[in-house]
Scaffold this motif. Structure first.
Motif, mmCIF file in Angstrom:
data_model
loop_
_atom_site.group_PDB
_atom_site.id
_atom_site.type_symbol
_atom_site.label_atom_id
_atom_site.label_comp_id
_atom_site.label_asym_id
_atom_site.label_seq_id
_atom_site.Cartn_x
_atom_site.Cartn_y
_atom_site.Cartn_z
ATOM 1 N N GLU A 62 0.818 -1.214 0.000
ATOM 2 C CA GLU A 62 0.000 0.000 0.000
ATOM 3 C C GLU A 62 0.852 1.265 0.000
ATOM 4 O O GLU A 62 0.487 2.270 -0.602
ATOM 5 C CB GLU A 62 -0.939 -0.003 1.212
ATOM 6 C CG GLU A 62 -1.919 -1.163 1.237
ATOM 7 C CD GLU A 62 -2.796 -1.193 0.004
ATOM 8 O OE1 GLU A 62 -3.233 -0.103 -0.434
ATOM 9 O OE2 GLU A 62 -3.055 -2.299 -0.520
ATOM 10 N N GLY A 63 1.970 1.214 0.664
ATOM 11 C CA GLY A 63 2.853 2.373 0.730
ATOM 12 C C GLY A 63 3.843 2.464 -0.411
ATOM 13 O O GLY A 63 4.645 3.402 -0.478
ATOM 14 N N PHE A 94 11.607 3.702 -2.252
ATOM 15 C CA PHE A 94 10.318 4.372 -2.099
ATOM 16 C C PHE A 94 9.679 4.648 -3.456
ATOM 17 O O PHE A 94 10.327 4.565 -4.503
ATOM 18 C CB PHE A 94 10.500 5.697 -1.346
ATOM 19 C CG PHE A 94 10.993 5.545 0.061
ATOM 20 C CD1 PHE A 94 10.118 5.194 1.085
ATOM 21 C CD2 PHE A 94 12.336 5.760 0.373
ATOM 22 C CE1 PHE A 94 10.560 5.064 2.394
ATOM 23 C CE2 PHE A 94 12.793 5.624 1.678
ATOM 24 C CZ PHE A 94 11.902 5.272 2.691
ATOM 25 N N ASN A 95 8.393 4.995 -3.407
ATOM 26 C CA ASN A 95 7.661 5.435 -4.609
ATOM 27 C C ASN A 95 7.778 4.427 -5.753
ATOM 28 O O ASN A 95 8.079 4.781 -6.897
ATOM 29 C CB ASN A 95 8.156 6.813 -5.072
ATOM 30 C CG ASN A 95 8.003 7.867 -3.994
ATOM 31 O OD1 ASN A 95 6.969 7.944 -3.340
ATOM 32 N ND2 ASN A 95 9.039 8.681 -3.804
ATOM 33 N N LEU A 96 7.545 3.176 -5.442
ATOM 34 C CA LEU A 96 7.635 2.137 -6.467
ATOM 35 C C LEU A 96 6.590 2.368 -7.556
ATOM 36 O O LEU A 96 5.438 2.680 -7.276
ATOM 37 C CB LEU A 96 7.433 0.765 -5.838
ATOM 38 C CG LEU A 96 8.442 0.346 -4.762
ATOM 39 C CD1 LEU A 96 8.085 -1.029 -4.216
ATOM 40 C CD2 LEU A 96 9.866 0.355 -5.307
ATOM 41 N N GLN A 115 7.159 -1.814 -11.107
ATOM 42 C CA GLN A 115 7.928 -2.395 -10.016
ATOM 43 C C GLN A 115 7.024 -3.181 -9.074
ATOM 44 O O GLN A 115 7.377 -4.280 -8.622
ATOM 45 C CB GLN A 115 8.671 -1.290 -9.264
ATOM 46 C CG GLN A 115 9.792 -0.660 -10.084
ATOM 47 C CD GLN A 115 10.400 0.555 -9.405
ATOM 48 O OE1 GLN A 115 9.702 1.345 -8.768
ATOM 49 N NE2 GLN A 115 11.704 0.709 -9.529
ATOM 50 N N GLN A 116 5.853 -2.626 -8.798
ATOM 51 C CA GLN A 116 4.896 -3.338 -7.954
ATOM 52 C C GLN A 116 4.472 -4.656 -8.614
ATOM 53 O O GLN A 116 4.322 -5.687 -7.950
ATOM 54 C CB GLN A 116 3.664 -2.458 -7.713
ATOM 55 C CG GLN A 116 3.918 -1.216 -6.859
ATOM 56 C CD GLN A 116 3.785 -1.499 -5.368
ATOM 57 O OE1 GLN A 116 4.760 -1.751 -4.680
ATOM 58 N NE2 GLN A 116 2.555 -1.437 -4.870
ATOM 59 N N ASP A 117 4.290 -4.614 -9.929
ATOM 60 C CA ASP A 117 3.896 -5.811 -10.662
ATOM 61 C C ASP A 117 4.987 -6.878 -10.608
ATOM 62 O O ASP A 117 4.697 -8.068 -10.476
ATOM 63 C CB ASP A 117 3.585 -5.458 -12.114
ATOM 64 C CG ASP A 117 3.139 -6.662 -12.927
ATOM 65 O OD1 ASP A 117 2.074 -7.214 -12.613
ATOM 66 O OD2 ASP A 117 3.872 -7.056 -13.855
ATOM 67 N N ALA A 118 6.254 -6.448 -10.699
ATOM 68 C CA ALA A 118 7.367 -7.399 -10.616
ATOM 69 C C ALA A 118 7.385 -8.080 -9.254
ATOM 70 O O ALA A 118 7.637 -9.293 -9.155
ATOM 71 C CB ALA A 118 8.686 -6.683 -10.870
ATOM 72 N N LEU A 119 7.105 -7.331 -8.211
ATOM 73 C CA LEU A 119 7.056 -7.895 -6.862
ATOM 74 C C LEU A 119 5.867 -8.855 -6.730
ATOM 75 O O LEU A 119 5.978 -9.926 -6.124
ATOM 76 C CB LEU A 119 6.965 -6.774 -5.829
ATOM 77 C CG LEU A 119 8.207 -5.877 -5.716
ATOM 78 C CD1 LEU A 119 7.901 -4.635 -4.883
ATOM 79 C CD2 LEU A 119 9.363 -6.649 -5.106
ATOM 80 N N GLU A 120 4.755 -8.462 -7.311
ATOM 81 C CA GLU A 120 3.556 -9.306 -7.273
ATOM 82 C C GLU A 120 3.822 -10.647 -7.960
ATOM 83 O O GLU A 120 3.408 -11.715 -7.466
ATOM 84 C CB GLU A 120 2.409 -8.579 -7.960
ATOM 85 C CG GLU A 120 1.062 -9.288 -7.872
ATOM 86 C CD GLU A 120 0.430 -9.181 -6.495
ATOM 87 O OE1 GLU A 120 -0.199 -10.166 -6.066
ATOM 88 O OE2 GLU A 120 0.580 -8.123 -5.854
ATOM 89 N N ARG A 121 4.502 -10.600 -9.096
ATOM 90 C CA ARG A 121 4.797 -11.816 -9.845
ATOM 91 C C ARG A 121 5.762 -12.736 -9.104
ATOM 92 O O ARG A 121 5.830 -13.939 -9.388
ATOM 93 C CB ARG A 121 5.390 -11.454 -11.208
ATOM 94 C CG ARG A 121 4.384 -10.878 -12.194
ATOM 95 C CD ARG A 121 5.099 -10.291 -13.403
ATOM 96 N NE ARG A 121 4.174 -9.802 -14.407
ATOM 97 C CZ ARG A 121 3.870 -10.440 -15.532
ATOM 98 N NH1 ARG A 121 4.395 -11.623 -15.775
ATOM 99 N NH2 ARG A 121 3.044 -9.918 -16.399
#
Length: 253
Positions: A100-101, A119-121, A125-131
């Protein structure tokens, strides 16, 4: 090159050696007449090589390597976030990713044991972490997770290197290594902030300064310094460590 087409084509081996088709295109870069054009083609080919790596190990896992999909998830983290290869294997997404942050604490596998927070992904970048979430495993330390198979420890790096070699991710085959993903991330950060290419993409320091002046006028030294500070911190060092940013970008002075 269309992204969907490149992924399919790169996933499919060609030639008797079975290497990805992108390697043939990379070999033709030697005939490029201009450094700028050569750079643009290198970026395109290397992006295709990275995407081909992911495609080869995604879906049906065409290359058949059991650890391929897990390796591909880590490659994405290196490319999108600039993580070192060991950091991409040891990152604890359960405890250290604030979805969320839009931030990620990187504290395992870092150089010198120095933690840092990204910070400020971005959405990518969020998608890469999700995958990468499907590959989260319990580490050999209670309460700590990583992206390596349980019980494998540092032997995992050998598996990652093998997966990379299968797809031509080597200096010999393509001029592109896993660490090159980190370099490319910081190159993108520099261009996004300044609007001009870094020094190591020009024939000389004078050529760089002329191009920077043409693009940003007298503001170019400020933009250059700001980008370098940000890159140095993102890389896990202190702002002002010009020896670090020089290694990735070339010196602007």
């Amino acid at each position: 090159m269309d992204d969907d087409v490149s992924k399919v084509e790169m996933a499919r081996p060609s030639g008797e050696d079975g290497r990805p088709k992108g390697l043939a295109l990379l070999s033709r870069l030697l005939a490029s007449r201009s450094r700028k054009k050569r750079r643009e083609e290198q970026i395109s080919c290397r992006r295709s090589l990275r995407e081909g790596f992911a495609a080869s190990y995604g879906g049906e896992n065409e290359l058949g390597y059991e650890y391929g999909p897990r390796c591909a998830a880590q490659i994405r983290l290196q490319w999108e976030l600039g993580l070192r290869r060991e950091e991409s294997a040891k990152v604890d997404l359960v405890a250290d990713w604030d979805r969320e942050g839009h931030s990620l604490l990187v504290r395992y596998g870092t150089k010198g044991g120095r933690p840092r927070t990204l910070f400020n992904l971005s959405d990518k970048q969020q998608d890469a972490l999700e995958r990468a979430l499907p590959w989260v495993s319990q580490s050999d330390r209670p309460g700590i997770h990583n992206l390596m198979p349980s019980g494998m420890g540092d032997k995992w790096q050998e598996k990652l290197s093998y997966a990379a070699r299968l797809c031509g991710f080597t200096k010999k085959d393509s001029g592109w290594t896993l660490h090159s993903n980190r370099h490319e991330r910081f190159h993108r950060m520099y261009v996004e902030h300044t609007g001009f290419q870094p020094p190591n993409q020009h024939e000389s320091l004078e050529a760089f300064q002329k191009a920077a002046q043409t693009t940003a006028g007298d503001e170019w030294p400020r933009l250059d310094a700001e980008a370098r500070d940000d890159i140095e911190v993102t890389a896990g060092h202190s702002a002002g460590r010009r020896d670090v940013s020089d290694a990735y970008l070339g010196s602007s002075q």
